[in-house]
Write a protein that holds these residues in place. Structure first.
Motif, PDB file in Angstrom:
ATOM      1  N   TYR A  69     -55.768 -27.726 -20.207  1.00 58.06           N
ATOM      2  CA  TYR A  69     -56.938 -27.368 -19.412  1.00 58.06           C
ATOM      3  C   TYR A  69     -56.632 -27.574 -17.929  1.00 58.06           C
ATOM      4  O   TYR A  69     -55.910 -28.509 -17.559  1.00 58.06           O
ATOM      5  N   PRO A  70     -57.152 -26.717 -17.067  1.00 57.61           N
ATOM      6  CA  PRO A  70     -56.900 -26.864 -15.623  1.00 57.61           C
ATOM      7  C   PRO A  70     -57.356 -28.230 -15.132  1.00 57.61           C
ATOM      8  O   PRO A  70     -58.376 -28.765 -15.567  1.00 57.61           O
ATOM      9  N   HIS A  71     -56.593 -28.792 -14.207  1.00 58.67           N
ATOM     10  CA  HIS A  71     -56.914 -30.110 -13.684  1.00 58.67           C
ATOM     11  C   HIS A  71     -56.368 -30.232 -12.273  1.00 58.67           C
ATOM     12  O   HIS A  71     -55.527 -29.435 -11.850  1.00 58.67           O
ATOM     13  N   GLY A  72     -56.869 -31.228 -11.555  1.00 57.17           N
ATOM     14  CA  GLY A  72     -56.449 -31.403 -10.174  1.00 57.17           C
ATOM     15  C   GLY A  72     -56.614 -32.834  -9.720  1.00 57.17           C
ATOM     16  O   GLY A  72     -56.375 -33.774 -10.480  1.00 57.17           O
ATOM     17  N   VAL A  73     -57.076 -33.007  -8.480  1.00 55.30           N
ATOM     18  CA  VAL A  73     -57.097 -34.324  -7.861  1.00 55.30           C
ATOM     19  C   VAL A  73     -57.969 -35.298  -8.645  1.00 55.30           C
ATOM     20  O   VAL A  73     -57.658 -36.496  -8.717  1.00 55.30           O
ATOM     21  N   LYS A  74     -59.047 -34.831  -9.243  1.00 53.01           N
ATOM     22  CA  LYS A  74     -59.935 -35.722  -9.987  1.00 53.01           C
ATOM     23  C   LYS A  74     -59.199 -36.416 -11.118  1.00 53.01           C
ATOM     24  O   LYS A  74     -59.305 -37.636 -11.310  1.00 53.01           O
ATOM     25  N   GLU A  75     -58.432 -35.652 -11.897  1.00 56.42           N
ATOM     26  CA  GLU A  75     -57.716 -36.220 -13.039  1.00 56.42           C
ATOM     27  C   GLU A  75     -56.465 -36.975 -12.615  1.00 56.42           C
ATOM     28  O   GLU A  75     -55.927 -37.768 -13.400  1.00 56.42           O
ATOM     29  N   LEU A  76     -55.974 -36.742 -11.396  1.00 51.81           N
ATOM     30  CA  LEU A  76     -54.700 -37.315 -10.962  1.00 51.81           C
ATOM     31  C   LEU A  76     -54.866 -38.509 -10.035  1.00 51.81           C
ATOM     32  O   LEU A  76     -53.878 -39.086  -9.584  1.00 51.81           O
ATOM     33  N   SER A  77     -56.112 -38.900  -9.746  1.00 51.65           N
ATOM     34  CA  SER A  77     -56.345 -40.042  -8.864  1.00 51.65           C
ATOM     35  C   SER A  77     -56.176 -41.358  -9.616  1.00 51.65           C
ATOM     36  O   SER A  77     -56.311 -41.424 -10.843  1.00 51.65           O
ATOM     37  N   HIS A  78     -55.888 -42.416  -8.853  1.00 55.80           N
ATOM     38  CA  HIS A  78     -55.678 -43.755  -9.399  1.00 55.80           C
ATOM     39  C   HIS A  78     -56.535 -44.764  -8.640  1.00 55.80           C
ATOM     40  O   HIS A  78     -57.071 -44.459  -7.566  1.00 55.80           O
ATOM     41  N   PRO A  79     -56.664 -45.971  -9.169  1.00 57.92           N
ATOM     42  CA  PRO A  79     -57.399 -47.009  -8.432  1.00 57.92           C
ATOM     43  C   PRO A  79     -56.821 -47.276  -7.051  1.00 57.92           C
ATOM     44  O   PRO A  79     -57.541 -47.713  -6.146  1.00 57.92           O
ATOM     45  N   GLU A  80     -55.527 -47.052  -6.879  1.00 56.57           N
ATOM     46  CA  GLU A  80     -54.887 -47.233  -5.574  1.00 56.57           C
ATOM     47  C   GLU A  80     -55.200 -46.025  -4.703  1.00 56.57           C
ATOM     48  O   GLU A  80     -54.773 -44.898  -5.004  1.00 56.57           O
ATOM     49  N   PRO A  81     -55.942 -46.192  -3.611  1.00 53.98           N
ATOM     50  CA  PRO A  81     -56.291 -45.041  -2.775  1.00 53.98           C
ATOM     51  C   PRO A  81     -55.046 -44.356  -2.218  1.00 53.98           C
ATOM     52  O   PRO A  81     -54.097 -45.010  -1.771  1.00 53.98           O
ATOM     53  N   GLY A  82     -55.058 -43.028  -2.265  1.00 59.97           N
ATOM     54  CA  GLY A  82     -53.998 -42.265  -1.629  1.00 59.97           C
ATOM     55  C   GLY A  82     -52.710 -42.156  -2.402  1.00 59.97           C
ATOM     56  O   GLY A  82     -51.713 -41.691  -1.845  1.00 59.97           O
ATOM     57  N   VAL A  83     -52.691 -42.554  -3.662  1.00 56.69           N
ATOM     58  CA  VAL A  83     -51.471 -42.462  -4.475  1.00 56.69           C
ATOM     59  C   VAL A  83     -51.706 -41.478  -5.613  1.00 56.69           C
ATOM     60  O   VAL A  83     -52.690 -41.577  -6.349  1.00 56.69           O
ATOM     61  N   PHE A  84     -50.782 -40.536  -5.759  1.00 56.51           N
ATOM     62  CA  PHE A  84     -50.914 -39.506  -6.780  1.00 56.51           C
ATOM     63  C   PHE A  84     -49.565 -39.275  -7.469  1.00 56.51           C
ATOM     64  O   PHE A  84     -48.524 -39.219  -6.806  1.00 56.51           O
ATOM     65  N   LEU A  85     -49.591 -39.154  -8.777  1.00 61.80           N
ATOM     66  CA  LEU A  85     -48.441 -38.680  -9.538  1.00 61.80           C
ATOM     67  C   LEU A  85     -48.684 -37.217  -9.850  1.00 61.80           C
ATOM     68  O   LEU A  85     -49.745 -36.852 -10.380  1.00 61.80           O
ATOM     69  N   ALA A  86     -47.744 -36.364  -9.511  1.00 64.29           N
ATOM     70  CA  ALA A  86     -47.896 -34.934  -9.746  1.00 64.29           C
ATOM     71  C   ALA A  86     -46.602 -34.383 -10.326  1.00 64.29           C
ATOM     72  O   ALA A  86     -45.559 -35.042 -10.329  1.00 64.29           O
TER      73      ALA A  86
END
Length: 456
Positions: free
Chosen positions: A346-363
């Protein structure tokens, strides 16, 4: 912190797409790559042809940058090899970023400035600190507004051991065991396999590709034995969706592998979980399972059991990861092969890829953790959404701009024993035309000098 750069880790396809999105949004960034050029990891599987068309491998935000360099667009209906993807797209795109990309720079850690992961205070106000080591051994610290980790999983292949750890003796037998598709266009590598007993372990697309090229080798050299080890109890949906796959080349891959098995070129052993690797006086290997009969007289083992994310240098960052897949918790249910039906993501983006640590993303591939079958266009959409959020364009960040192709595989058989259960409607995708694509197959195998033991 908005004056600080966004640090992108890894100059592979998705990292370069992130840099292109940041350029389009006019956000300062640094792109850090351990290799000596863009697409360095892809270059290591240069001989393998991908099953996505060129049209699906070019990030939308990259086109203006490439066009400004006088780039010649490849045939969008073609299917490149890894080498062609690097030379005709990834390296030119990397060069377009100039000093914003730093090669020969390895990220060794990321943390919140002056705080380990236990400290709560300041996690919203202090910048991230990216620890790096350059090719000449110098250590640096880079302050960052955000970090987009697109470093992938290529450097962390899963082991042969059936419990997720190396089998007893696996490390000691390293000269007989490889963890990538063999390049049989290299005559030395082909000589190691032709006329010998080769075992392939794994059930994904890489394993299927290896089986096809080895079956072609066996057709030239009938003394070549190929054994395919599956941990799952049945073949089931291992060959994929075939003509129902909306990526025709992916469907064709499974059909060709199935034909090679049915032609008798490949012996299939199911329910085999390697526990021990033994080596005899002749240098041949024996694989011993937890239960059942061992596989003996093996000359080469090709382990293609998937990859896993390297999370060690993110140890001081607060990540919210699924306990099973090691993917972001909100993404994991969408890609879990144990429950996910039809292979559709299913399509996904920043909402599903955010973490408790602000500004850190795994992509990119790393965001999938241990889940299989990642498509480049998935990563392009991920970083489009992430960068839109960093730019404050939340409407664009939440908007879905991608429909992914269906695999045509029904049920949630996972990667282990349970057989797939078909949905009430049968399969999940309409038939698509299957295409015959050339794989990397040697053209001069007949001239290889064969010996009775593996050529080293």
């Amino acid at each position: 912190m908005n004056a600080l750069p966004v640090v992108v880790v890894g100059a592979g396809p998705v990292g370069l797409a992130a840099a292109a999105e940041l350029t389009r949004r006019e956000l300062p960034f640094l792109l850090l790559e351990r290799g000596e050029h863009a697409g360095a990891a892809v270059a290591q599987w240069h001989h393998v042809r991908v099953f996505s068309r060129w049209a699906e491998l070019i990030a939308p935000a990259a086109r203006p940058l490439l066009d400004a360099q006088g780039w010649t667009e490849p045939d969008l209906e073609g299917y490149p090899t890894g080498a062609e993807w690097v030379e005709n797209y990834l390296r030119p795109l990397g060069e377009a970023f100039g000093d914003a990309v730093r090669f020969g720079t390895e990220v060794t850690g990321v943390a919140r400035r002056g705080r380990d992961r236990v400290v709560d205070a300041g996690r919203d106000t202090e910048p991230l600190t990216v620890h790096v080591r350059t090719a000449d051994g110098r250590e640096e610290r880079i302050s960052a507004r955000a970090v987009i980790d697109t470093s992938g999983t290529w450097t962390a292949p899963n082991p042969l051991g059936g419990d997720g750890l190396p089998a007893i003796g696996e490390t000691g037998a390293a000269q007989h065991i490889s963890y990538q598709i063999p390049n049989l266009t290299d005559l030395d590598i082909a000589a190691r396999h032709a006329g010998h007993h080769v075992v392939v372990a794994g059930s994904g697309h890489s394993a299927l590709t290896a089986l096809i090229v080895l079956a072609d080798l066996a057709a030239e050299h009938p003394d070549t034995r190929i054994t395919w080890l599956l941990r799952r109890g049945v073949i089931g949906s291992t060959f994929g969706g075939g003509q129902a796959d909306e990526l025709p080349a992916r469907g064709a891959l499974g059909l060709r592998a199935q034909a090679a098995v049915e032609a008798g070129h490949i012996s299939v052993v199911t329910g085999f979980r390697t526990e021990t690797v033994e080596r005899n006086d002749n240098g041949q290997l024996t694989l011993i399972p937890a239960e059942g009969d061992p596989i003996t007289d093996i000359d080469e083992v090709i382990v293609l059991t998937g990859f896993r994310p390297d999370l060690s240098w993110l140890s001081e960052i607060r990540l919210d990861l699924d306990a099973t897949l090691q993917a972001p918790t909100q993404l994991a249910p969408l890609i879990d092969p144990n429950a996910h039906s039809c292979g559709t993501v299913y399509p996904h983006g920043v909402k599903e890829l955010s973490h408790p640590e602000p500004g850190v993303f795994l992509a990119g591939m790393k965001s999938y953790g241990r889940a299989p079958t990642f498509l480049a266009m998935t990563g392009y959409e991920q970083v489009r959404s992430i960068v839109a959020a960093l730019a404050g364009d939340h409407e664009a960040a939440e908007r879905v701009e991608l429909t992914l192709p269906d695999t045509g595989v029904c049920g949630g058989s996972g990667l282990f024993d349970a057989p797939a259960e078909e949905s009430a409607d049968g399969c999940c995708a309409a038939p698509a035309a299957v295409q015959e694509l050339p794989l990397s197959v040697p053209t001069a195998i007949r001239e290889l000098p064969l010996t009775t033991s593996p050529v080293r």
